[in-house]
Scaffold this active site. Structure first.
Site, PDB file in Angstrom:
ATOM      1  N   ARG A 104       0.813  -1.220   0.000  1.00 27.38           N
ATOM      2  CA  ARG A 104       0.000   0.000   0.000  1.00 27.38           C
ATOM      3  C   ARG A 104       0.839   1.260   0.000  1.00 27.38           C
ATOM      4  O   ARG A 104       0.399   2.277  -0.512  1.00 27.38           O
ATOM      5  CB  ARG A 104      -0.990  -0.015   1.172  1.00 27.38           C
ATOM      6  CG  ARG A 104      -2.174  -0.915   0.855  1.00 27.38           C
ATOM      7  CD  ARG A 104      -3.210  -0.869   1.932  1.00 27.38           C
ATOM      8  NE  ARG A 104      -2.798  -1.589   3.113  1.00 27.38           N
ATOM      9  CZ  ARG A 104      -3.553  -1.738   4.196  1.00 27.38           C
ATOM     10  NH1 ARG A 104      -4.747  -1.170   4.241  1.00 27.38           N
ATOM     11  NH2 ARG A 104      -3.135  -2.427   5.229  1.00 27.38           N
ATOM     12  N   HIS A 137      -1.876  -4.231  -5.440  1.00 26.01           N
ATOM     13  CA  HIS A 137      -2.484  -2.940  -5.092  1.00 26.01           C
ATOM     14  C   HIS A 137      -2.371  -1.940  -6.250  1.00 26.01           C
ATOM     15  O   HIS A 137      -3.331  -1.245  -6.581  1.00 26.01           O
ATOM     16  CB  HIS A 137      -1.823  -2.398  -3.824  1.00 26.01           C
ATOM     17  CG  HIS A 137      -2.390  -1.092  -3.409  1.00 26.01           C
ATOM     18  ND1 HIS A 137      -3.710  -0.937  -3.064  1.00 26.01           N
ATOM     19  CD2 HIS A 137      -1.827   0.139  -3.307  1.00 26.01           C
ATOM     20  CE1 HIS A 137      -3.937   0.335  -2.756  1.00 26.01           C
ATOM     21  NE2 HIS A 137      -2.815   0.999  -2.902  1.00 26.01           N
ATOM     22  N   ASP A 182     -12.097   3.898  -5.047  1.00 28.50           N
ATOM     23  CA  ASP A 182     -11.093   4.966  -5.181  1.00 28.50           C
ATOM     24  C   ASP A 182     -10.604   5.020  -6.625  1.00 28.50           C
ATOM     25  O   ASP A 182     -10.811   4.083  -7.414  1.00 28.50           O
ATOM     26  CB  ASP A 182      -9.935   4.814  -4.182  1.00 28.50           C
ATOM     27  CG  ASP A 182      -9.242   3.473  -4.275  1.00 28.50           C
ATOM     28  OD1 ASP A 182      -9.119   2.950  -5.393  1.00 28.50           O
ATOM     29  OD2 ASP A 182      -8.819   2.949  -3.227  1.00 28.50           O
ATOM     30  N   LYS A 207     -11.783   9.382  -3.168  1.00 32.79           N
ATOM     31  CA  LYS A 207     -11.686   9.187  -1.707  1.00 32.79           C
ATOM     32  C   LYS A 207     -10.462   9.917  -1.167  1.00 32.79           C
ATOM     33  O   LYS A 207      -9.379   9.815  -1.724  1.00 32.79           O
ATOM     34  CB  LYS A 207     -11.561   7.670  -1.456  1.00 32.79           C
ATOM     35  CG  LYS A 207     -11.346   7.247  -0.047  1.00 32.79           C
ATOM     36  CD  LYS A 207     -11.429   5.715   0.049  1.00 32.79           C
ATOM     37  CE  LYS A 207     -10.104   5.028  -0.137  1.00 32.79           C
ATOM     38  NZ  LYS A 207     -10.142   3.583   0.042  1.00 32.79           N
ATOM     39  N   ARG A 209      -7.976  10.502   2.247  1.00 32.59           N
ATOM     40  CA  ARG A 209      -7.622   9.970   3.578  1.00 32.59           C
ATOM     41  C   ARG A 209      -6.738  10.981   4.294  1.00 32.59           C
ATOM     42  O   ARG A 209      -5.592  11.189   3.865  1.00 32.59           O
ATOM     43  CB  ARG A 209      -6.811   8.677   3.432  1.00 32.59           C
ATOM     44  CG  ARG A 209      -7.629   7.445   3.095  1.00 32.59           C
ATOM     45  CD  ARG A 209      -6.726   6.209   3.225  1.00 32.59           C
ATOM     46  NE  ARG A 209      -7.366   5.007   2.718  1.00 32.59           N
ATOM     47  CZ  ARG A 209      -8.213   4.266   3.413  1.00 32.59           C
ATOM     48  NH1 ARG A 209      -8.542   4.612   4.637  1.00 32.59           N
ATOM     49  NH2 ARG A 209      -8.733   3.169   2.890  1.00 32.59           N
ATOM     50  N   ASP A 233     -12.721  -3.976  -4.797  1.00 35.28           N
ATOM     51  CA  ASP A 233     -11.464  -3.362  -4.364  1.00 35.28           C
ATOM     52  C   ASP A 233     -10.451  -4.480  -4.117  1.00 35.28           C
ATOM     53  O   ASP A 233     -10.828  -5.648  -4.000  1.00 35.28           O
ATOM     54  CB  ASP A 233     -11.693  -2.562  -3.068  1.00 35.28           C
ATOM     55  CG  ASP A 233     -10.649  -1.458  -2.873  1.00 35.28           C
ATOM     56  OD1 ASP A 233      -9.712  -1.359  -3.681  1.00 35.28           O
ATOM     57  OD2 ASP A 233     -10.779  -0.691  -1.904  1.00 35.28           O
ATOM     58  N   ASP A 237      -9.700  -3.588   4.639  1.00 33.74           N
ATOM     59  CA  ASP A 237      -8.910  -3.570   5.882  1.00 33.74           C
ATOM     60  C   ASP A 237      -9.905  -3.406   7.033  1.00 33.74           C
ATOM     61  O   ASP A 237     -10.458  -4.383   7.554  1.00 33.74           O
ATOM     62  CB  ASP A 237      -7.892  -2.416   5.791  1.00 33.74           C
ATOM     63  CG  ASP A 237      -6.947  -2.364   6.980  1.00 33.74           C
ATOM     64  OD1 ASP A 237      -7.337  -2.802   8.075  1.00 33.74           O
ATOM     65  OD2 ASP A 237      -5.823  -1.868   6.840  1.00 33.74           O
ATOM     66  N   SER A 241     -13.951   2.018   4.110  1.00 35.31           N
ATOM     67  CA  SER A 241     -14.196   2.573   2.760  1.00 35.31           C
ATOM     68  C   SER A 241     -15.497   2.018   2.197  1.00 35.31           C
ATOM     69  O   SER A 241     -16.313   2.759   1.628  1.00 35.31           O
ATOM     70  CB  SER A 241     -13.070   2.208   1.794  1.00 35.31           C
ATOM     71  OG  SER A 241     -11.840   2.637   2.280  1.00 35.31           O
TER      72      SER A 241
END
Ligand code: R5P
Length: 320
Positions: A104, A137, A182, A207, A209, A233, A237, A241
């Site tokens: 990530r 990712h 996202d 989105k 953060r 997605d 986690d 989201s």
């Protein structure tokens, strides 16, 4: 596949996954393939102590790792096992990482943070033959790996779409919008939509953060009024989201909501997700079982990739 050994830790979730890969190759390819264990224990001070009982001399080894382990242990196990196998004269070592952890942080979003995906690539890739993972990712992470160590990034959408069709996810598929929560996941959403049916519309959420693990603001692009929506997605986690997106979609007039996340950590449990979505679907790359959660088996895609890598056949054909 005489020269190949699949290797996994018998006391981890990877063992079942590896067994499924073995069974698939034996059944679908009519080729026997060995599955052997690596024994992983700890010294009293918690240092890892591992051992592979089987002779690996001159063998091509595919180590299937358990991504649900503590991420720090996950990494050290990879480093130690490669050393063990190469010192024991294995012909080649490949890592099968159903979930590539540390992905990530793949760029510097702000000063003074590590590019963890690059550090991981530098620390594990030396002397490897290849790495096989799925729904990475961000696909540009492949660029952190040297050109002589292929990183095969597989996609879950063919298996997931098959599952959706078999389970008739919605009464009215024509009315289903695929949504990425996202901007980084738009290509993934499009791949799902194209495989389901070419005219399926997609939508995405912008989105923001403020801090890792917190979602402050969401803006929707696309029309969801009176539509059913499937959110896709790579990672669930906390589930924040998906839950926040679900509330926004309801405000915008969406009808039934479904979600799929390939790698599911569920760090804040599943209760709210199960309340907001008709179906919560994940895969068995990184998962926690819970009542009401539907788990899609992705071992066939990995089995195909291992078989094809070994036989020099195209892997990309699986996703056309
Ligand atoms: C991040 O960019 C990933 O693609 C996921 O969107 C994220 O990890 C999901 O996190 P959470 O479930 O905590 O909102």
């Amino acid at each position: 596949m005489d020269n190949v050994i699949l290797l996994a830790d018998k006391n981890s979730k990877a063992w079942d996954f590896a067994k499924k890969i073995q069974e698939y190759i034996i059944k679908e390819k009519q080729k026997f393939i060995c599955l052997e264990e690596v024994s992983i224990k700890h010294f009293r001070n918690e240092e890892i102590n591992m051992h592979v009982p089987k002779n690996v001399r001159k063998k091509d080894i595919y180590f299937i790792h358990d991504s649900t382990k503590n991420p720090q242990e996950w990494l050290v196990e990879l480093l130690l096992l490669k050393d063990l196998l190469l010192s024991a004269s294995a012909e080649s070592v490949s890592f099968v990482l159903p979930d590539m952890l540390y992905s990530r942080q793949d760029r510097k979003e702000k000063p003074h943070v590590p590019i963890s995906a690059r550090t991981l690539a530098r620390s594990i890739s030396h002397d490897l033959k290849r790495i096989i993972t799925i729904d990475l990712h961000a696909s540009q992470i492949q660029g952190f790996y040297p050109e002589d160590i292929p990183l095969d990034n597989l996609y879950s959408f063919p298996e997931v779409v098959r599952y959706l069709k078999q389970n008739k996810i919605t009464d009215n598929p024509e009315n289903l919008v695929i949504l990425s929560p996202d901007a980084g996941g738009v290509d993934r959403a499009r791949a799902f939509a194209q495989r389901l049916k070419s005219k399926y519309p997609i939508a995405f959420i912008d989105k923001r953060r403020p801090h890792p693990g917190e979602v402050s603001e969401m803006k929707l692009s696309g029309d969801v009024a009176d539509k059913d929506v499937l959110i896709v997605d790579d990672i669930i986690d906390s589930g924040g989201s998906f839950c926040k997106a679900a509330k926004l979609l309801k405000e915008k007039g969406a009808k039934k909501l479904f979600c799929y996340g390939t790698h599911a950590f569920f760090t804040k449990g599943t209760k709210e997700l199960l309340e907001l979505f008709e179906k919560v679907m994940i895969s068995n790359t990184h998962y926690k079982e819970d009542d009401g959660i539907e788990i899609i088996d992705l071992s066939p895609i990995f089995a195909e990739a291992i078989y094809r890598a070994q036989k020099g056949l195209s892997i990309s054909k699986l996703f056309e």
